[in-house]
Design a protein around this motif. Structure first.
Motif, PDB file in Angstrom:
ATOM      1  N   PRO A   1       0.812  -1.228   0.000  1.00 26.47           N
ATOM      2  CA  PRO A   1       0.000   0.000   0.000  1.00 26.47           C
ATOM      3  C   PRO A   1       0.843   1.275   0.000  1.00 26.47           C
ATOM      4  N   GLY A   2       2.127   1.183   0.419  1.00 27.95           N
ATOM      5  CA  GLY A   2       2.957   2.398   0.486  1.00 27.95           C
ATOM      6  C   GLY A   2       3.499   2.834  -0.864  1.00 27.95           C
ATOM      7  N   ILE A   3       3.413   1.968  -1.865  1.00 28.04           N
ATOM      8  CA  ILE A   3       3.992   2.309  -3.172  1.00 28.04           C
ATOM      9  C   ILE A   3       2.995   3.139  -3.971  1.00 28.04           C
ATOM     10  N   GLU A   4       3.502   4.268  -4.460  1.00 26.88           N
ATOM     11  CA  GLU A   4       2.610   5.128  -5.238  1.00 26.88           C
ATOM     12  C   GLU A   4       2.704   4.718  -6.704  1.00 26.88           C
ATOM     13  N   VAL A   5       1.569   4.342  -7.271  1.00 27.13           N
ATOM     14  CA  VAL A   5       1.572   3.841  -8.649  1.00 27.13           C
ATOM     15  C   VAL A   5       1.019   4.901  -9.586  1.00 27.13           C
ATOM     16  N   GLN A   6       1.736   5.130 -10.668  1.00 24.63           N
ATOM     17  CA  GLN A   6       1.201   5.987 -11.730  1.00 24.63           C
ATOM     18  C   GLN A   6       0.992   5.115 -12.959  1.00 24.63           C
ATOM     19  N   PHE A   7      -0.212   5.140 -13.479  1.00 27.50           N
ATOM     20  CA  PHE A   7      -0.559   4.273 -14.608  1.00 27.50           C
ATOM     21  C   PHE A   7      -0.957   5.176 -15.772  1.00 27.50           C
ATOM     22  N   HIS A   8      -0.130   5.154 -16.796  1.00 26.65           N
ATOM     23  CA  HIS A   8      -0.376   6.021 -17.943  1.00 26.65           C
ATOM     24  C   HIS A   8      -0.790   5.156 -19.131  1.00 26.65           C
ATOM     25  N   ILE A   9      -1.758   5.640 -19.890  1.00 28.87           N
ATOM     26  CA  ILE A   9      -2.222   4.857 -21.048  1.00 28.87           C
ATOM     27  C   ILE A   9      -2.130   5.696 -22.308  1.00 28.87           C
ATOM     28  N   GLY A  10      -1.661   5.094 -23.363  1.00 26.32           N
ATOM     29  CA  GLY A  10      -1.597   5.805 -24.638  1.00 26.32           C
ATOM     30  C   GLY A  10      -1.596   4.806 -25.772  1.00 26.32           C
ATOM     31  N   ASN A  11      -1.680   5.279 -27.002  1.00 27.95           N
ATOM     32  CA  ASN A  11      -1.557   4.310 -28.088  1.00 27.95           C
ATOM     33  C   ASN A  11      -0.072   3.971 -28.263  1.00 27.95           C
ATOM     34  N   ARG A  12       0.201   3.043 -29.165  1.00 28.65           N
ATOM     35  CA  ARG A  12       1.566   2.536 -29.274  1.00 28.65           C
ATOM     36  C   ARG A  12       2.566   3.666 -29.521  1.00 28.65           C
TER      37      ARG A  12
END
Ligand code: PGA
Length: 305
Positions: free
Chosen positions: A126-137
């Protein structure tokens, strides 16, 4: 139970000294390695010997040798220090995982899969900050070039980068049509039978589009009668609305609640591809990144496709 031997009175410090001397077979060298004076080392060895109760070294001429008991104690010391090293490694890992960050960038098709892996990971750390980015190829490739993220998810790997790519799930591309399409339910449909259908395709830069073009080119075909729509979701809505048919990742159909879409059984489909977890070989992965790689290898999502 009364113990005959007093080995438990040996301290880690003493064992460390003994190990240094035993491995180098030289008090002088051990003293230098441990930044201690030679007499201190000799006194320690004398104490250890008296605790064990049998000689650990013997002098032959000017050279130092281990006795059988000395070899035994060296083996035991190594095991003990190996165990301590492993414990320290786990402590360091835990410290690194209590906080820290993980940046993942995935192609749009993978957004249907990555959250299922991220969910349990975030629960566990739970302590890890996740950034999830989405884009096309094309957008994801640009982010690799700018070295913006820790990990990337692709199914059509870009060239020109020195990458480590770990395959982690299949990504079949299938022909999708509205439920009332005249060929719905038929087997072994030929590609030519779909000639009159408008093909809804992703934008230039999309890996899905690239894979479809490559597949058709290998059969001497190309896309005709197309309409470009830059979103899988909008394509699905458009198919349902009767605008045409499309070729999409089967994963993008998994959570469809309505029954307005069907997969057509077209000969030569699905187009087989795979998703890879990818990172630049030159990067030194942080503990959160390594933990995620380990976690996703354990969870290897192989949905029934
Ligand atoms: P995309 O996905 O069509 O969203 O660019 C490409 C891929 O699956 O690699």
């Amino acid at each position: 139970m009364k113990k005959r031997f007093h080995t438990r009175q040996l301290t880690f410090r003493q064992l460390e000294t003994f190990k240094e001397v035993a491995e180098r077979l030289s008090v002088t060298e051990a003293a230098a390695a441990l930044h201690l004076a030679q007499p201190t080392i000799s006194t320690q060895i004398a104490r250890i010997t008296s605790t064990v109760g049998v000689p650990l070294f013997e002098h032959i001429g000017k050279r130092l040798f281990l006795t059988d008991m000395g070899r035994d104690l060296l083996a035991t010391s190594r095991e003990l220090f190996d165990a301590i090293d492993r414990l320290e490694m786990r402590l360091a890992q835990r410290a690194g995982l209590a906080t820290g960050s993980l940046r993942i960038c995935a192609v749009t098709t993978a957004k249907y899969l990555v959250p299922a892996i991220l969910g349990p990971f975030c629960k566990r750390y739970p302590g890890i900050e996740v950034q999830f980015h989405i884009g096309n190829r094309a957008e994801v490739v640009a982010r690799i070039e700018a070295n913006l993220d820790d990990l990337y998810v692709f199914s059509h790997l870009p060239e020109n980068f020195d990458l480590v790519a770990l395959p982690f799930a299949d990504n079949p591309l299938v022909v999708v049509a509205p439920y009332d399409h005249p060929l719905a339910g038929q087997e072994s449909i030929q590609w030519e039978q779909l000639r009159e259908d408008r093909m809804l395709v992703r934008e230039v830069g999309s890996g899905t589009r690239h894979a479809i073009e490559q597949h058709l080119a290998s059969k001497g075909e190309r896309l005709k009668r197309t309409m470009t729509i830059a979103s899988n979701e909008a394509i699905k809505e458009s198919i349902a609305a009767g605008l045409g048919i499309s070729i999409l990742s089967r994963h993008s159909l998994r959570h469809i609640t309505s029954r307005r879409l069907v997969e057509l059984d077209v000969t030569g489909f699905p187009i087989h591809s795979k998703w890879y977890l990818v990172y630049l070989r030159s990067r030194v992965n942080s503990p959160p990144v390594n933990a995620f790689l380990e976690h996703s290898a354990l969870l290897q999502t192989k949905p029934a496709l």
